[in-house]
Design a protein around this motif. Structure first.
Motif, mmCIF file in Angstrom:
data_model
loop_
_atom_site.group_PDB
_atom_site.id
_atom_site.type_symbol
_atom_site.label_atom_id
_atom_site.label_comp_id
_atom_site.label_asym_id
_atom_site.label_seq_id
_atom_site.Cartn_x
_atom_site.Cartn_y
_atom_site.Cartn_z
ATOM 1 N N ALA A 157 0.666 -1.064 -0.134
ATOM 2 C CA ALA A 157 -0.096 -0.155 0.115
ATOM 3 C C ALA A 157 0.895 1.271 -0.055
ATOM 4 C CB ALA A 157 -0.916 -0.144 1.160
ATOM 5 N N ALA A 158 2.100 1.251 0.555
ATOM 6 C CA ALA A 158 2.948 2.438 0.427
ATOM 7 C C ALA A 158 3.541 2.930 -0.758
ATOM 8 C CB ALA A 158 4.156 2.165 1.373
ATOM 9 N N TYR A 159 3.379 1.910 -1.996
ATOM 10 C CA TYR A 159 3.839 2.834 -3.262
ATOM 11 C C TYR A 159 2.786 3.370 -3.905
ATOM 12 C CZ TYR A 159 7.390 -0.976 -2.299
ATOM 13 O OH TYR A 159 8.619 -1.657 -1.788
ATOM 14 N N ASP A 160 3.474 4.708 -4.621
ATOM 15 C CA ASP A 160 2.343 5.453 -5.230
ATOM 16 C C ASP A 160 1.826 4.623 -6.669
ATOM 17 O OD1 ASP A 160 2.791 7.383 -3.566
ATOM 18 O OD2 ASP A 160 4.671 8.167 -4.809
ATOM 19 N N VAL A 161 2.782 3.924 -7.208
ATOM 20 C CA VAL A 161 2.409 3.165 -8.369
ATOM 21 C C VAL A 161 2.721 1.771 -8.421
ATOM 22 C CG1 VAL A 161 2.507 3.299 -10.902
ATOM 23 C CG2 VAL A 161 2.706 5.536 -9.714
ATOM 24 N N LEU A 179 2.766 5.904 -16.940
ATOM 25 C CA LEU A 179 3.788 6.932 -16.349
ATOM 26 C C LEU A 179 3.128 8.328 -16.292
ATOM 27 C CD1 LEU A 179 7.250 5.642 -16.812
ATOM 28 C CD2 LEU A 179 5.800 5.063 -14.916
ATOM 29 N N ARG A 180 2.620 8.599 -17.561
ATOM 30 C CA ARG A 180 2.202 9.993 -17.788
ATOM 31 C C ARG A 180 1.034 10.261 -16.932
ATOM 32 N NH1 ARG A 180 3.811 8.695 -23.329
ATOM 33 N NH2 ARG A 180 1.793 7.899 -23.794
ATOM 34 N N HIS A 181 0.322 9.050 -16.553
ATOM 35 C CA HIS A 181 -0.932 9.447 -15.542
ATOM 36 C C HIS A 181 -0.662 9.599 -14.259
ATOM 37 C CE1 HIS A 181 -3.049 8.065 -19.379
ATOM 38 N NE2 HIS A 181 -4.133 8.665 -18.821
ATOM 39 N N HIS A 182 0.864 9.544 -14.109
ATOM 40 C CA HIS A 182 1.120 9.736 -12.754
ATOM 41 C C HIS A 182 2.451 10.534 -12.593
ATOM 42 C CE1 HIS A 182 -0.945 5.690 -12.689
ATOM 43 N NE2 HIS A 182 -1.333 6.007 -11.438
ATOM 44 N N PRO A 183 2.245 11.858 -12.906
ATOM 45 C CA PRO A 183 3.659 12.836 -12.785
ATOM 46 C C PRO A 183 4.147 12.959 -11.534
ATOM 47 C CG PRO A 183 1.382 13.944 -13.238
ATOM 48 C CD PRO A 183 0.962 12.490 -13.340
ATOM 49 N N SER A 184 3.285 12.896 -10.647
ATOM 50 C CA SER A 184 3.856 13.482 -9.186
ATOM 51 C C SER A 184 4.136 12.042 -8.342
ATOM 52 C CB SER A 184 2.757 14.211 -8.362
ATOM 53 O OG SER A 184 1.550 13.272 -8.323
ATOM 54 N N ALA A 185 4.309 10.970 -8.895
ATOM 55 C CA ALA A 185 4.694 9.710 -8.173
ATOM 56 C C ALA A 185 5.966 9.857 -7.835
ATOM 57 C CB ALA A 185 4.467 8.383 -9.076
ATOM 58 N N ARG A 186 6.398 9.583 -6.540
ATOM 59 C CA ARG A 186 7.725 9.373 -5.829
ATOM 60 C C ARG A 186 8.329 7.840 -5.590
ATOM 61 N NH1 ARG A 186 7.876 13.012 -8.132
ATOM 62 N NH2 ARG A 186 7.957 15.308 -7.791
ATOM 63 N N SER A 187 7.258 7.035 -5.609
ATOM 64 C CA SER A 187 7.559 5.691 -5.350
ATOM 65 C C SER A 187 6.947 4.837 -6.225
ATOM 66 C CB SER A 187 7.488 5.147 -3.899
ATOM 67 O OG SER A 187 6.151 5.077 -3.747
ATOM 68 N N VAL A 188 7.489 3.779 -6.820
ATOM 69 C CA VAL A 188 7.017 2.694 -7.624
ATOM 70 C C VAL A 188 7.531 1.462 -7.586
ATOM 71 C CG1 VAL A 188 8.720 3.074 -9.668
ATOM 72 C CG2 VAL A 188 6.395 2.108 -10.374
ATOM 73 N N LEU A 189 6.701 0.319 -7.699
ATOM 74 C CA LEU A 189 6.950 -1.053 -7.516
ATOM 75 C C LEU A 189 6.566 -1.974 -8.816
ATOM 76 C CD1 LEU A 189 7.431 -3.750 -5.979
ATOM 77 C CD2 LEU A 189 5.203 -3.574 -5.114
ATOM 78 N N ILE A 190 7.286 -2.517 -9.422
ATOM 79 C CA ILE A 190 7.227 -3.405 -10.533
ATOM 80 C C ILE A 190 7.483 -4.779 -10.076
ATOM 81 C CG2 ILE A 190 9.377 -2.738 -11.645
ATOM 82 C CD1 ILE A 190 7.966 -2.992 -14.130
ATOM 83 N N GLY A 210 -4.538 -3.084 -6.304
ATOM 84 C CA GLY A 210 -4.147 -1.874 -6.864
ATOM 85 C C GLY A 210 -3.245 -2.021 -7.905
ATOM 86 N N PHE A 211 -2.777 -3.255 -8.197
ATOM 87 C CA PHE A 211 -1.559 -3.019 -9.344
ATOM 88 C C PHE A 211 -1.923 -2.917 -10.690
ATOM 89 C CE2 PHE A 211 0.863 -5.053 -5.924
ATOM 90 C CZ PHE A 211 2.003 -5.098 -6.342
#
Length: 238
Positions: A157-161, A179-190, A210-211
């Motif tokens: 839950a802590a990841y922005d994307v 990525l273009r839909h999340h311009p302010s994200a600061r953390s991402v998990l793939i 939420g993935f």
């Protein structure tokens, strides 16, 4: 200028001590001398320019003359969870290149179709350390212990994307579009699956948590190739 690693406990005010294997490399391999400038990182986002002031039999004392933060680091904190690969050498290769591509955390993952059940954790940590110095980063990627897919997904839950590439995704759902839909994200998990792919149950669990499913193109990629392809986009996509 050569790069070295120092444990934070060996930094005292404007003085740092190069010790252990790093000292051997500095003094015996590179044969550095008093008065020379070196770059040193504590692996926690600080990069120091330092001058060697003295040598002991097992340490070099250096004076810090400049401190910078987040040197050669992406603006987004990237975590990549990679299913353990059947060939350990390919997992070693992935960790090395993921470090070069800017991953902040690497999580060895145990999925339903993962074949290996163990990883050489200390070896992967050593590979990440060497790769960090080679490419001039100021952060030493954290290598997690082997983690169950379900555990990771349910605690994400802590990841922005959160992204999960798989071949059933429409190619229009490309990583750059997301990525273009999340311009302010600061953390991402793939999350990258094993050679046999994710199961339907795993995909359903990821979706419920939420993935976002993404496509990496029409060609079928090896797991490590898929991870690095995604990292290349993530490292420069924001």
């Amino acid at each position: 200028m050569d790069y070295f690693y120092v444990d934070s406990k060996n930094i005292h005010g404007t003085t740092l001590l190069i010790m252990d294997d790093e000292f051997k490399h500095l003094a015996r391999v590179l044969r550095k001398n008093v008065g020379e400038h070196i770059r040193v990182t504590d692996g926690n986002d600080r990069m120091f320019t330092a001058i060697i002031r003295s040598f002991d039999h097992d340490a070099a004392e250096c004076e810090i003359v400049e401190t910078r933060t987040r040197v050669n680091e992406p603006t987004v904190d990237i975590t990549v969870a990679m299913s353990l690969l059947k060939n350990p050498g390919r997992m070693d290769f992935f960790v090395e290149k993921a470090t070069e591509f800017g991953a902040r955390t690497v999580i060895p993952l145990l999925c339903e179709r993962t074949i290996p059940q163990r990883e050489k954790h200390s070896r992967l940590e050593s590979i990440a350390l060497a790769a960090m110095k080679q490419c001039g980063r100021s952060y030493r990627p954290r290598i997690f212990v082997l983690t169950q897919f379900e555990t990771l997904v349910r605690n994400s839950a802590a990841y922005d994307v959160k992204l999960i590439p798989h071949e059933q995704t429409e190619q229009s759902q490309f990583i750059g579009t997301v990525l273009r839909h999340h311009p302010s994200a600061r953390s991402v998990l793939i999350v990258i699956g094993p050679e046999g792919g994710f199961t339907n149950d795993e995909l359903a669990l990821a979706s419920a948590n939420g993935f976002v499913p993404i496509s990496l193109g029409a060609r079928r990629l090896r797991s490590e190739s898929a991870g690095l392809y995604a990292l290349a986009w993530l490292g420069g996509g924001w």
